[in-house]
Write a protein that holds these residues in place. Structure first.
Motif, short mmCIF file in Angstrom:
data_model
loop_
_atom_site.label_atom_id
_atom_site.label_comp_id
_atom_site.label_asym_id
_atom_site.label_seq_id
_atom_site.Cartn_x
_atom_site.Cartn_y
_atom_site.Cartn_z
N ARG A 77 0.87 -1.11 0.03
CA ARG A 77 0.13 0.11 0.14
C ARG A 77 0.84 1.21 0.02
NH1 ARG A 77 -2.48 0.33 6.34
NH2 ARG A 77 -0.43 0.64 7.34
N ALA A 78 0.44 2.51 -0.58
CA ALA A 78 1.20 3.47 -0.70
C ALA A 78 0.05 4.84 -0.78
CB ALA A 78 1.96 3.60 -1.68
N GLY A 85 -2.53 19.19 -4.70
CA GLY A 85 -3.31 18.85 -3.65
C GLY A 85 -4.10 17.69 -3.32
N ALA A 86 -4.26 16.93 -4.60
CA ALA A 86 -5.02 15.72 -4.86
C ALA A 86 -4.20 14.51 -4.26
CB ALA A 86 -5.25 15.42 -6.35
N ILE A 87 -4.90 13.65 -3.45
CA ILE A 87 -4.26 12.77 -2.58
C ILE A 87 -4.72 11.12 -3.38
CG2 ILE A 87 -4.43 11.47 -0.39
CD1 ILE A 87 -5.13 14.11 0.81
N GLY A 88 -3.66 10.50 -3.62
CA GLY A 88 -4.09 9.29 -4.15
C GLY A 88 -3.65 8.22 -3.29
N ALA A 104 -1.15 4.85 -6.95
CA ALA A 104 -1.53 6.01 -6.04
C ALA A 104 -1.30 6.93 -7.18
CB ALA A 104 -0.37 6.07 -4.92
N LEU A 105 -0.59 7.09 -8.14
CA LEU A 105 -0.38 8.13 -8.85
C LEU A 105 -1.77 8.31 -9.71
CD1 LEU A 105 3.32 8.67 -10.39
CD2 LEU A 105 2.00 10.20 -9.46
N VAL A 106 -2.06 7.30 -10.23
CA VAL A 106 -3.22 7.20 -11.09
C VAL A 106 -4.28 7.64 -10.45
CG1 VAL A 106 -4.66 5.74 -12.44
CG2 VAL A 106 -2.14 5.51 -12.76
#
Lengths: 155, 188
Positions: A77-78, A85-88, A104-106
């Motif tokens: 998990r990451a 500001g977007a959180i993934g 997480a980037l996507v």
């Protein structure tokens, strides 16, 4: 919070990313031109660096019976935050830290203006590959089905 | 979930957690010893208390938040970084707050005679922590030590439950000290 529809869609793409084959996500990301701008480490704030652990997968017998422990599964998990500001968040099958980072980037990019591009370039191919694997497996299994003429199949 | 509550975990969890664990161990072994540790905390929590919780709390240790520490930011921080369930004081493995919010000390689990370790550890946020004030004697202390405890009587009352009882970790900014239940506390 987000509407039920948004949550369902987010569940859907997080699951796609989690189940993707090793290397498939990395290959699709390499071919995604806008990806390079967001993949740079200095731009990302890590909320949780990729870490690997185990989760206990539970099932129900026949989908309605008592729950039981099916087995342990390795997940990585990451969580990260983009400069905008977007959180993934990501929780992926396996030990691949790079896969968790890309997932997480996507997930973070899907919250921003690039959502449609990311969907077309990465999520659709993953969904297509998964559907193809599933139908191939189903047709292989269907080829082994035996029809008994003297017994009533319990359906 | 507020983004500020999500940041501030350990940068290198394995090494940072081992370092903090070592300091907590030393603080419990040598009551009165003040050490310095620090992670980036959410608003309302000191760096030392945040480090202790990141290191020691997980999904098997219910945490009780008392007074001003019972804020959405700290709840989210704990939930994201440790997975610790938030509980009332009767079920707490750890209780966090300043002294006025945590007191009176009735209601926290003291452990049982068979399992005296199944008691709560109170993480007390103090405005300052220094080696003056109450006089401590007992295991791990050479001769005597002094620590700026907020009161004396609750600790002597706690000692009467031995081997059951509560243990205490005091934090202020990035300073940490601890008081196990084996230490005798007198006015300094």
């Amino acid at each position: 919070m987000s509407a039920p529809n948004d949550q369902r869609e987010r569940k859907h793409w997080m699951g796609l990313l989690a189940r993707s084959r090793p290397g498939a996500l990395a290959a699709l990301w390499r071919d995604f031109p806008e990806g390079a701008a967001h993949a740079e480490e200095p731009g990302i704030t890590w909320l949780r660096r990729p870490e690997t652990g185990m989760v206990m997968v539970r099932g129900r017998a026949g989908a309605v019976g008592a729950p039981f422990n099916l087995g342990e599964m390795t997940v990585t998990r990451a969580s990260l935050r983009l400069p905008c500001g977007a959180i993934g968040h990501a929780c992926v099958q396996g030990r691949d830290h790079e896969k968790a980072r890309l997932a997480a980037l996507v997930d973070a990019l899907m919250a921003g203006p690039l959502a449609a591009r990311v969907d077309a370039a990465i999520l659709q191919p993953l969904a297509a590959a998964e559907a193809q694997t599933r139908s191939a497996r189903a047709s292989q299994a269907a080829a082994t089905q035996v029809a008994f003429f003297t017994m009533v199949r319990g359906e | 979930m507020d983004a500020a509550a999500l940041s501030g975990g350990f940068v290198n969890p394995a090494i940072d957690a081992a370092r903090v664990f070592r300091e907590v161990l030393q603080a419990m072994a040598r009551p009165g010893r003040i050490a310095h540790i620090g992670a980036s905390p959410p608003p309302g929590l000191s760096p030392a208390a945040a480090s202790v919780l990141l290191t020691l709390a997980d999904d098997t240790t219910p945490v009780h938040l008392a007074g001003a520490c019972d804020s959405a930011a700290i709840r989210d921080y704990l939930r994201f970084h440790t997975g610790a369930p938030i509980a009332g004081r009767e079920d707490a493995a750890f209780a966090l707050g300043d002294w006025e919010a945590l007191a009176p000390l009735a209601g926290y689990p003291l452990g049982s005679d068979e399992y005296p370790d199944r008691s709560a550890t109170l993480i007390v946020e103090l405005p300052a922590l220094s080696a003056v004030g109450a006089r401590l004697t007992g295991p791990g202390i050479r001769m005597h030590a002094q620590l700026s405890l907020p009161e004396i009587d609750p600790f002597t009352a706690n000692a009467r439950h031995f081997p059951r009882g509560l243990d205490f970790i005091f934090t202020s900014g990035d300073a940490i000290a601890a008081l196990p239940r084996t230490t005798r506390v007198e006015a300094g």
